[in-house]
Write a protein that holds these residues in place. Structure first.
Motif, PDB file in Angstrom:
ATOM      1  N   GLU A  58      -1.975   9.495  17.943  1.00 50.60           N
ATOM      2  CA  GLU A  58      -2.503  10.813  17.607  1.00 50.60           C
ATOM      3  C   GLU A  58      -2.296  11.157  16.142  1.00 50.60           C
ATOM      4  N   SER A  59      -1.178  10.754  15.574  1.00 50.74           N
ATOM      5  CA  SER A  59      -0.913  11.012  14.162  1.00 50.74           C
ATOM      6  C   SER A  59       0.221  10.121  13.692  1.00 50.74           C
ATOM      7  N   CYS A  60       0.223   9.858  12.401  1.00 52.19           N
ATOM      8  CA  CYS A  60       1.295   9.050  11.816  1.00 52.19           C
ATOM      9  C   CYS A  60       1.451   9.438  10.357  1.00 52.19           C
ATOM     10  N   VAL A  61       2.685   9.554   9.919  1.00 49.41           N
ATOM     11  CA  VAL A  61       2.995   9.846   8.520  1.00 49.41           C
ATOM     12  C   VAL A  61       3.909   8.747   8.002  1.00 49.41           C
ATOM     13  N   VAL A 117      -0.401  -2.986   3.202  1.00 52.61           N
ATOM     14  CA  VAL A 117       0.494  -3.784   4.043  1.00 52.61           C
ATOM     15  C   VAL A 117       1.542  -2.879   4.691  1.00 52.61           C
ATOM     16  N   TRP A 118       2.107  -1.963   3.923  1.00 54.21           N
ATOM     17  CA  TRP A 118       3.080  -1.021   4.490  1.00 54.21           C
ATOM     18  C   TRP A 118       2.460  -0.232   5.635  1.00 54.21           C
ATOM     19  N   THR A 119       1.225   0.238   5.430  1.00 57.63           N
ATOM     20  CA  THR A 119       0.562   1.064   6.435  1.00 57.63           C
ATOM     21  C   THR A 119       0.298   0.274   7.708  1.00 57.63           C
ATOM     22  N   ILE A 120      -0.269  -0.915   7.580  1.00 62.31           N
ATOM     23  CA  ILE A 120      -0.577  -1.735   8.756  1.00 62.31           C
ATOM     24  C   ILE A 120       0.700  -2.126   9.487  1.00 62.31           C
ATOM     25  N   ALA A 166      -9.745   3.485  15.364  1.00 65.06           N
ATOM     26  CA  ALA A 166     -10.258   3.652  14.003  1.00 65.06           C
ATOM     27  C   ALA A 166      -9.615   4.893  13.388  1.00 65.06           C
ATOM     28  N   LEU A 167      -9.279   4.794  12.099  1.00 64.59           N
ATOM     29  CA  LEU A 167      -8.441   5.822  11.479  1.00 64.59           C
ATOM     30  C   LEU A 167      -9.049   6.388  10.207  1.00 64.59           C
ATOM     31  N   ASN A 168      -8.756   7.660   9.964  1.00 60.08           N
ATOM     32  CA  ASN A 168      -8.949   8.287   8.664  1.00 60.08           C
ATOM     33  C   ASN A 168      -7.576   8.506   8.047  1.00 60.08           C
ATOM     34  N   MET A 169      -7.450   8.206   6.762  1.00 59.95           N
ATOM     35  CA  MET A 169      -6.148   8.305   6.099  1.00 59.95           C
ATOM     36  C   MET A 169      -6.266   9.077   4.798  1.00 59.95           C
ATOM     37  N   LYS A 170      -5.216   9.801   4.506  1.00 57.85           N
ATOM     38  CA  LYS A 170      -5.074  10.471   3.217  1.00 57.85           C
ATOM     39  C   LYS A 170      -3.863   9.892   2.510  1.00 57.85           C
ATOM     40  N   LEU A 171      -4.045   9.557   1.247  1.00 58.57           N
ATOM     41  CA  LEU A 171      -2.974   8.919   0.479  1.00 58.57           C
ATOM     42  C   LEU A 171      -2.671   9.734  -0.764  1.00 58.57           C
ATOM     43  N   TRP A 172      -1.385   9.924  -1.023  1.00 55.06           N
ATOM     44  CA  TRP A 172      -0.901  10.557  -2.248  1.00 55.06           C
ATOM     45  C   TRP A 172       0.050   9.597  -2.940  1.00 55.06           C
ATOM     46  N   TYR A 173       0.000   9.589  -4.269  1.00 54.01           N
ATOM     47  CA  TYR A 173       0.808   8.608  -5.021  1.00 54.01           C
ATOM     48  C   TYR A 173       1.359   9.241  -6.288  1.00 54.01           C
ATOM     49  N   THR A 231       4.799   6.947  -2.397  1.00 56.72           N
ATOM     50  CA  THR A 231       3.514   6.951  -1.690  1.00 56.72           C
ATOM     51  C   THR A 231       3.652   7.654  -0.351  1.00 56.72           C
ATOM     52  N   LEU A 232       2.713   8.533  -0.049  1.00 56.06           N
ATOM     53  CA  LEU A 232       2.677   9.234   1.233  1.00 56.06           C
ATOM     54  C   LEU A 232       1.315   9.013   1.858  1.00 56.06           C
ATOM     55  N   VAL A 233       1.301   8.633   3.138  1.00 56.17           N
ATOM     56  CA  VAL A 233       0.045   8.402   3.859  1.00 56.17           C
ATOM     57  C   VAL A 233       0.076   9.220   5.144  1.00 56.17           C
ATOM     58  N   ALA A 234      -0.955  10.049   5.346  1.00 58.86           N
ATOM     59  CA  ALA A 234      -1.119  10.820   6.580  1.00 58.86           C
ATOM     60  C   ALA A 234      -2.309  10.254   7.336  1.00 58.86           C
ATOM     61  N   ILE A 235      -2.115   9.926   8.609  1.00 60.91           N
ATOM     62  CA  ILE A 235      -3.106   9.166   9.378  1.00 60.91           C
ATOM     63  C   ILE A 235      -3.465   9.916  10.650  1.00 60.91           C
TER      64      ILE A 235
END
Length: 378
Positions: free
Chosen positions: A183-186, A240-243, A308-315, A331-335
């Motif tokens: 449902e969600s992942c940070v 790679v970190w995200t996967i 299938a995912l939508n992601m937002k990335l901040w760096y 790095t921050l990723v919201a999925i």
């Protein structure tokens, strides 16, 4: 001893008096405890929580043996993880357990029913039987250990370590929420955690505080990702970190399906690790969703399929934090799944995933420029 000398004329009489006094004291102590209602005893056992301690409580008495299965809050600390087959995959400190993870084991669990039988069959040897029971160690999966608990509402399982093999000094943390699927992942990562070279000291009243300066510094640039990030492997590393984090989360979720099915009273489930690397959470509605909808397994059949995912990335190349810390390559990723409605990620959703000082790091990163990415199901 004073009672023995003043009330007894001979040694034999003294001995009898002492025994009588001790017996009365024991009876009074037992009566006091028996005055506690079952609800009070259960409240105490719920505060114990630890599955090993509760297992030992079962050998204390018939009453404890009947009450322990009614405990609502349980904590299971896994001592070791057994790999179902040899092979490659992501490593945990050199030991591959993620992609072939079939069963994790709780060690040092006593055999309470067998011990209780000895305890009740021969009260005179109760102490010896209890000691022998504690020496008998068996290994069980959490599903087996939890089978006799009928009223669990809150369950926390702690693995012996995080699944992701990362280099020393690298930070990688994730928190995921699941129902029947993700449902969600940070995810929060950094190439290094260092001492802040521009650490500020406490200033007199009326001037900018260290925390204020940290926030101000976070907005000094436009928040754009430098060109070098794409050419020196920075973006590839973040992918790679995200996967890796998503695979770890989906593997944990896959392992929980039997426990969730066996315990319809569950309202909260957390699966974490001793390294505080990753946390999987499921609430009451999410647990019920998994019971109602079949689990979609991946092609490898040892983890839940990631949609299938939508992601937002901040760096941020360099991010200062309160307390004299700084993150390099923060790095921050919201999925979220692609089929969920698109909505602006709130600070509470993202920053709430982590404890300090990483909660502050997430809050600072979401103020920077946002980059959108997409990922296919796998």
């Amino acid at each position: 001893m004073h009672l023995e000398l003043t009330l007894a004329a001979d040694g034999r009489a003294a001995e009898e008096i002492v025994v009588d006094v001790e017996a009365v004291g024991a009876e009074e102590e037992e009566e006091h405890f028996e005055r506690l209602s079952d609800a009070v005893v259960l409240c105490i056992l719920n505060r114990v929580g630890d599955i090993k301690a509760l297992g030992r409580c079962c050998v204390v008495s018939r009453r404890f043996n009947a009450l322990v299965p009614q405990v609502e809050n349980v904590v299971v600390k896994v001592d070791c993880v057994i790999s179902g087959e040899d092979g490659g995959g992501l490593n945990v400190k050199g030991k591959g357990i993620l992609t072939h993870l079939l069963r994790f084991v709780v060690g040092s669990i006593v055999k309470p029913l067998q011990a209780l039988h000895h305890f009740l069959a021969n009260p005179k040897k109760a102490a010896a039987a209890a000691a022998a029971a504690l020496d008998e160690v068996s290994h069980h999966s959490p599903s087996e250990v939890l089978r006799n608990f009928k009223e669990i509402q809150k369950l926390r399982i702690e693995l012996p370590g995080g699944e992701l093999g990362i280099e020393d000094g690298v930070l990688l943390k994730w928190k995921a929420e699941f129902g029947s699927t993700l449902e969600s992942c940070v995810i929060l990562g950094a190439s290094a955690i260092v001492k802040n070279s521009r650490e500020t000291s406490v200033k007199p009243s009326g001037t900018c505080s260290s925390s204020d300066e940290t926030l101000a510094h976070a907005g000094d640039d436009s928040g754009s990702i430098p060109e070098s990030f794409y050419t020196n492997g920075g973006l590839k590393l973040r992918v790679v970190w995200t996967i890796s984090s998503l695979i770890a989360a989906s593997a944990r979720h896959f392992l929980l399906q039997q426990i969730i099915s066996d315990h319809p009273t569950l309202q909260s489930l957390v699966l974490t690790d001793s390294d505080a690397q990753g946390v999987l959470c499921m609430g009451k509605d999410q647990l019920q969703e998994l019971r109602d909808k079949p689990l979609a397994a991946s092609a490898s059949s040892n983890r839940t399929q990631v949609p299938a995912l939508n992601m937002k990335l901040w760096y941020a190349p360099y991010l200062e934090l309160p307390g004299g810390m700084a993150m390099k390559g923060a790095t921050l990723v919201a999925i979220r799944p692609s089929d969920q409605p698109v909505r602006k990620e709130s600070d509470a959703f993202v920053a709430g995933a982590f404890d300090e000082p990483f909660k502050t790091a997430a809050s600072l990163l979401v103020r920077r420029r946002t980059y959108l990415l997409e990922m296919n199901s796998f």
